[in-house]
Motif scaffolding. Structure first.
Motif, PDB file in Angstrom:
ATOM      1  N   LEU A 133       0.828  -1.209   0.000  1.00 26.85           N
ATOM      2  CA  LEU A 133       0.000   0.000   0.000  1.00 26.85           C
ATOM      3  C   LEU A 133       0.861   1.256   0.000  1.00 26.85           C
ATOM      4  N   GLY A 134       2.011   1.217   0.683  1.00 29.18           N
ATOM      5  CA  GLY A 134       2.881   2.382   0.758  1.00 29.18           C
ATOM      6  C   GLY A 134       3.738   2.584  -0.470  1.00 29.18           C
ATOM      7  N   ARG A 135       3.725   1.625  -1.394  1.00 29.38           N
ATOM      8  CA  ARG A 135       4.554   1.731  -2.604  1.00 29.38           C
ATOM      9  C   ARG A 135       3.716   1.644  -3.879  1.00 29.38           C
ATOM     10  N   GLU A 136       2.504   2.078  -3.779  1.00 30.85           N
ATOM     11  CA  GLU A 136       1.605   2.024  -4.935  1.00 30.85           C
ATOM     12  C   GLU A 136       2.134   2.851  -6.092  1.00 30.85           C
ATOM     13  N   ARG A 137       2.786   3.975  -5.781  1.00 27.28           N
ATOM     14  CA  ARG A 137       3.323   4.830  -6.843  1.00 27.28           C
ATOM     15  C   ARG A 137       4.423   4.111  -7.611  1.00 27.28           C
ATOM     16  N   LEU A 138       5.204   3.264  -6.922  1.00 30.46           N
ATOM     17  CA  LEU A 138       6.290   2.543  -7.578  1.00 30.46           C
ATOM     18  C   LEU A 138       5.825   1.249  -8.235  1.00 30.46           C
ATOM     19  N   LEU A 139       4.921   0.529  -7.577  1.00 31.09           N
ATOM     20  CA  LEU A 139       4.560  -0.817  -8.012  1.00 31.09           C
ATOM     21  C   LEU A 139       3.218  -0.898  -8.710  1.00 31.09           C
ATOM     22  N   GLY A 140       2.397   0.149  -8.586  1.00 28.05           N
ATOM     23  CA  GLY A 140       1.041   0.062  -9.097  1.00 28.05           C
ATOM     24  C   GLY A 140       0.160  -0.707  -8.130  1.00 28.05           C
ATOM     25  N   LEU A 141      -1.021  -1.118  -8.604  1.00 24.75           N
ATOM     26  CA  LEU A 141      -1.963  -1.848  -7.764  1.00 24.75           C
ATOM     27  C   LEU A 141      -1.577  -3.319  -7.723  1.00 24.75           C
ATOM     28  N   VAL A 142      -1.294  -3.818  -6.533  1.00 28.17           N
ATOM     29  CA  VAL A 142      -0.933  -5.222  -6.335  1.00 28.17           C
ATOM     30  C   VAL A 142      -2.002  -5.867  -5.461  1.00 28.17           C
ATOM     31  N   PRO A 143      -2.644  -6.952  -5.915  1.00 28.79           N
ATOM     32  CA  PRO A 143      -3.665  -7.610  -5.089  1.00 28.79           C
ATOM     33  C   PRO A 143      -3.098  -8.081  -3.758  1.00 28.79           C
ATOM     34  N   LEU A 144      -3.891  -7.932  -2.714  1.00 25.60           N
ATOM     35  CA  LEU A 144      -3.508  -8.402  -1.389  1.00 25.60           C
ATOM     36  C   LEU A 144      -4.051  -9.812  -1.175  1.00 25.60           C
ATOM     37  N   GLY A 145      -3.699 -10.434  -0.081  1.00 27.47           N
ATOM     38  CA  GLY A 145      -4.132 -11.795   0.176  1.00 27.47           C
ATOM     39  C   GLY A 145      -5.637 -11.948   0.170  1.00 27.47           C
ATOM     40  N   ASP A 146      -6.349 -11.026   0.811  1.00 28.09           N
ATOM     41  CA  ASP A 146      -7.808 -11.097   0.851  1.00 28.09           C
ATOM     42  C   ASP A 146      -8.426 -10.904  -0.533  1.00 28.09           C
ATOM     43  N   ASP A 147      -7.738 -10.154  -1.403  1.00 32.24           N
ATOM     44  CA  ASP A 147      -8.258  -9.953  -2.757  1.00 32.24           C
ATOM     45  C   ASP A 147      -8.279 -11.266  -3.528  1.00 32.24           C
ATOM     46  N   PHE A 148      -7.243 -12.080  -3.382  1.00 36.63           N
ATOM     47  CA  PHE A 148      -7.231 -13.377  -4.067  1.00 36.63           C
ATOM     48  C   PHE A 148      -8.318 -14.299  -3.514  1.00 36.63           C
ATOM     49  N   LYS A 149      -8.552 -14.259  -2.217  1.00 43.21           N
ATOM     50  CA  LYS A 149      -9.613 -15.083  -1.630  1.00 43.21           C
ATOM     51  C   LYS A 149     -10.981 -14.668  -2.165  1.00 43.21           C
ATOM     52  N   GLU A 150     -11.209 -13.364  -2.241  1.00 41.88           N
ATOM     53  CA  GLU A 150     -12.483 -12.881  -2.761  1.00 41.88           C
ATOM     54  C   GLU A 150     -12.615 -13.199  -4.247  1.00 41.88           C
ATOM     55  N   ALA A 151     -11.506 -13.102  -4.989  1.00 35.86           N
ATOM     56  CA  ALA A 151     -11.535 -13.444  -6.411  1.00 35.86           C
ATOM     57  C   ALA A 151     -11.889 -14.917  -6.602  1.00 35.86           C
ATOM     58  N   ASP A 152     -11.353 -15.801  -5.763  1.00 31.83           N
ATOM     59  CA  ASP A 152     -11.695 -17.223  -5.839  1.00 31.83           C
ATOM     60  C   ASP A 152     -13.191 -17.421  -5.602  1.00 31.83           C
ATOM     61  N   ARG A 153     -13.738 -16.696  -4.630  1.00 30.48           N
ATOM     62  CA  ARG A 153     -15.170 -16.833  -4.330  1.00 30.48           C
ATOM     63  C   ARG A 153     -16.027 -16.361  -5.498  1.00 30.48           C
ATOM     64  N   LEU A 154     -15.655 -15.219  -6.101  1.00 27.98           N
ATOM     65  CA  LEU A 154     -16.432 -14.686  -7.216  1.00 27.98           C
ATOM     66  C   LEU A 154     -16.410 -15.635  -8.415  1.00 27.98           C
ATOM     67  N   LEU A 155     -15.240 -16.196  -8.733  1.00 29.91           N
ATOM     68  CA  LEU A 155     -15.150 -17.095  -9.882  1.00 29.91           C
ATOM     69  C   LEU A 155     -15.929 -18.389  -9.646  1.00 29.91           C
ATOM     70  N   LYS A 156     -15.882 -18.888  -8.427  1.00 30.76           N
ATOM     71  CA  LYS A 156     -16.648 -20.092  -8.120  1.00 30.76           C
ATOM     72  C   LYS A 156     -18.138 -19.821  -8.260  1.00 30.76           C
ATOM     73  N   GLU A 157     -18.570 -18.684  -7.764  1.00 31.71           N
ATOM     74  CA  GLU A 157     -19.980 -18.297  -7.884  1.00 31.71           C
ATOM     75  C   GLU A 157     -20.369 -18.092  -9.348  1.00 31.71           C
ATOM     76  N   PHE A 158     -19.484 -17.452 -10.116  1.00 33.52           N
ATOM     77  CA  PHE A 158     -19.759 -17.224 -11.530  1.00 33.52           C
ATOM     78  C   PHE A 158     -19.896 -18.550 -12.269  1.00 33.52           C
ATOM     79  N   SER A 159     -19.028 -19.496 -11.990  1.00 36.06           N
ATOM     80  CA  SER A 159     -19.072 -20.798 -12.654  1.00 36.06           C
ATOM     81  C   SER A 159     -20.346 -21.554 -12.316  1.00 36.06           C
ATOM     82  N   GLN A 160     -20.825 -21.417 -11.092  1.00 35.46           N
ATOM     83  CA  GLN A 160     -22.057 -22.088 -10.686  1.00 35.46           C
ATOM     84  C   GLN A 160     -23.282 -21.487 -11.355  1.00 35.46           C
TER      85      GLN A 160
END
Length: 734
Positions: A258-285
């Protein structure tokens, strides 16, 4: 040592053994001087057993020779365990340096050895504390606003100080550089598989990251004190099962990204990957992925989901596949693994494209005053690469230390140049260049100095294709401002080595001369009546011969009670040791009473605390024994969040487990005046000539213009804290 192979030994054999032991004893005594010190090695004396045993009891610790031998045997056993390998084939490389699976992340670390959850990575690493680095650097650059606002490469790597055992209490504000896994392993917050081993947080008797080479016998005559880090045993362990070929990922913590967004851009956090897994599973269903006739509608639904995810959380959108066709694969692999599909590499690919970096391991050095060293884990032939290491480039000014000499009437400060951060001793450079290189592959920072005849390795620019040799044509200022790594060293054997040989580099003529001068000045200071030589160092170093260490005092079986404030008037603890209490401050309504007149913020009963970070300075007031259990009351100093002040808490019914003995801030050797500081010299021809800018003259200029630095008084004293240094597995940061 006499090894008996049978319980039945003939009398004449016993007599012969007895004679041999007597002769060894006579020879040993003959080499001792009047103080019980080997005269031919008096300069490097580290232990006087007579003084140690006689003085220890006076400080509350009864250490017998037998107990001391037991401690040494335990340390040797632990050291041997460290150097045991979980594989039989010593020619099998288990750790590789190779391109990271994270795009644009440079090099990473891979393992060909599987690890079970909780299993430790077998290579202990060093931890180096940076003391208030940004505040000191602000003095070095003075009013140069451009440099003050610029990013520095080394600032991308420090961990929060609590990564080391009680490291956050060593100085006012500290950060920690941990090579090896602490710098070379990348961070993918969805694939974290290794973390700091920190059992010391819940088992207070453990030394944690402190080295096996103990300091309890150090005296002021030990010229090497303060020249190496105390933290030589930083360990990492698997927090999930790790497979063969996996890239090793640590957690830098959410705040780091979060403190290096200017250098690295937007990087998904751990919770973002968990939520992404949930959304894709729901979408597939909700969408039949095999119905070709409904493809257009499914694609429209997926695009809508992507838009909604972006509006809700752009980092979440980054964790999702760009194309609907990839959804089944992402569901199968998980979005984290899908984002880095090469995070598991075939062993054959690593052998062909990587560099083996497990040829050395740390252990107690054979060199006096050197602390720990690096030892070969397998046979290495002359001319072979022992290991390859990336390097961080930095300028000397980043490691300067300053101290207030006087305070002006307007509140400004006149600062005096006092030396360098300990990190300088682990950097490589040229005495005539202000540019330094800090290597950070596993174990390389344990490699010690050997004479021209004894050295068996040398530094060269790497021959790997990942080494950016074109950077050697870059300008000096360009290299100082470089915000990424690309230069690599090869450490090459200059002699044949066997497994177990200590690897030694020749640090160079300048380093040898600096060490010789340091020894002469140190010993001259010892000869002064007041302990101070006007032309030498100011030795404010703590005399510790025979004194108990914090390790000793924290052994509750040997030290079951803590002296109260009144008892310490007659029987004090050593001056460099203080007590801290593990305590969770209660909410205001849980305080039984408070008193503004007495400066007491809260009075409460102690409750069991398991948070090792909630450990505050405390004074033991009373001790009461009830049915064989000691209960303490203590005055605890709790800092106020975001304020430079503390609140006093009176805590009652505290157990012995809550009290921890620690070294006072700045009392460890590395923070003393006059301790040895010098970069390791690079071989001739390594440093490009256009990077030689007369570094020694530059340091003299800094010393000469200290009067002109009065205008930085407003800057000094205010911490310049980079947002989000590496915080660790819970994402916390100091």
């Amino acid at each position: 040592m006499v090894m008996m192979t049978s319980l039945r030994i003939r009398g004449r054999h016993c007599f012969a053994i007895f004679i041999c032991l007597c002769l060894q004893l006579i020879i040993c005594c003959a080499t001792l001087g009047k103080d019980g010190v080997h005269e031919n090695n008096a300069l490097y004396t580290r232990f006087d057993p007579i003084a140690y045993y006689s003085n220890s009891a006076a400080h509350g610790i009864d250490i017998t020779p037998a107990q001391h031998r037991q401690r040494l045997q335990q340390q040797q056993q632990e050291q041997q365990q460290q150097q045991q390998y979980s594989y039989d084939d010593e020619n099998k490389c288990t750790t590789y340096l190779a391109p990271s699976s994270i795009p644009n992340s440079g090099l990473g670390m891979y393992t060909t050895q599987p690890y079970r959850t909780g299993e430790s990575f077998p290579f202990p690493e060093i931890g180096i504390v940076l003391s208030e680095k940004n505040r000191h650097y602000s003095v070095s650059i003075g009013s140069d606003v451009n440099k003050r606002d610029s990013e520095k490469l080394i600032n991308q790597y420090p961990w929060a100080a609590q990564s080391l055992t009680l490291g956050e209490y060593e100085v006012g504000f500290g950060e920690v550089v941990i090579p090896g896994l602490g710098m070379l392993a990348n961070s993918h917050l969805g694939l974290v598989n290794i973390r700091h081993s920190d059992l010391w947080k819940i088992q207070s008797w453990r030394d944690g990251t402190d080295s096996y080479v103990r300091s309890d016998s150090f005296t002021r005559e030990d010229v090497g004190r303060g020249a190496q880090s105390w933290h030589g045993r930083t360990l990492f362990s698997a927090n999930v099962n790790i497979g063969v070929g996996d890239e090793l990922f640590v957690s830098y913590g959410d705040e780091w990204f979060l403190g290096r967004e200017r250098l690295l851009g937007l990087v998904p956090l751990g919770d973002d990957f968990k939520e992404a897994d949930r959304l894709l599973k729901e979408f597939s269903q909700n969408n039949d992925m095999n119905d070709e006739s409904n493809y257009a509608q499914r694609n429209a639904n997926y695009e809508k989901m992507l838009t909604e995810a972006h509006n809700e959380n752009p980092r979440l959108r980054k964790a999702l596949p760009n194309n609907m066709q990839d959804v089944p694969k992402a569901v199968q692999m998980g979005t984290a693994r899908f984002s880095a599909p090469s995070s598991n590499r075939p062993v054959e690919w690593l052998e062909e494209n990587g560099a083996c970096i497990d040829n050395i391991i740390s252990g107690v050095s054979t060199i006096p005053q050197a602390g720990r060293g690096a030892f070969a884990t397998r046979s290495i032939q002359k001319g072979q690469t022992i290991t390859t290491t990336p390097v961080v480039t930095l300028e000397r000014k980043e490691l300067h230390l300053w101290e207030e000499r006087q305070r002006r009437g307007d509140g400004g400060q006149v600062m005096e140049f006092m030396g360098h951060q300990l990190l300088l001793n682990y950097c490589y450079g040229h005495s005539n260049s202000s540019l330094l290189f800090f290597p950070y592959a596993p174990t390389v920072n344990f490699i010690n100095h050997g004479s021209v005849d004894d050295a068996n390795a040398e530094i060269r620019w790497s021959t790997l294709p990942y080494h950016k040799g074109e950077w050697l044509e870059e300008t000096l200022e360009g290299m100082k401002d470089m915000l990424k790594t690309g230069l690599l060293f090869d450490i090459v054997a200059t002699k044949d080595m066997r497994r177990g040989d200590e690897v030694l580099l020749y640090y160079g003529k300048d380093w040898e001369e600096s060490w010789t001068n340091h020894v002469e000045e140190w010993m001259a200071s010892m000869n002064e009546e007041d302990g101070v030589d006007d032309d030498g160092p100011i030795l404010n170093i703590t005399e510790r011969l025979g004194l108990p260490t914090t390790h000793d005092l924290n052994q509750m079986d040997q030290n079951p009670t803590v002296r109260t404030q009144q008892e310490q008037l007659q029987n004090p603890y050593p001056d460099h040791i203080m007590t801290r209490c593990q305590y969770d401050p209660p909410e205001a309504e849980e305080c039984t009473k408070s008193s503004a007149a007495l400066g007491l913020h809260c009075q409460s009963r102690w409750t069991v605390s398991f948070d090792a970070q909630h450990i505050y300075p405390c004074t033991i007031l009373t001790r009461t024994s009830i049915q064989g259990t000691d209960w303490y009351s203590a005055k605890v100093e709790v800092p106020v969040k975001n304020k430079n002040e503390v609140q006093l808490h009176l805590v009652e019914y505290m157990t012995r487990d809550a009290v921890r003995f620690v070294d006072k801030p700045y009392s460890r050797d590395q923070y003393s005046y006059g301790v040895f500081r010098k970069e390791i010299g690079l071989p001739e021809g390594i440093m490009p000539e256009h990077w030689l800018d007369g570094s020694e003259e530059e340091e003299e200029d800094v010393d000469d213009i200290e009067e002109e630095k009065e205008d930085v008084g407003e800057v000094v004293g205010a911490e310049v804290m980079e947002s989000g240094e590496m915080g660790g597995d819970d994402g916390s940061s100091t």
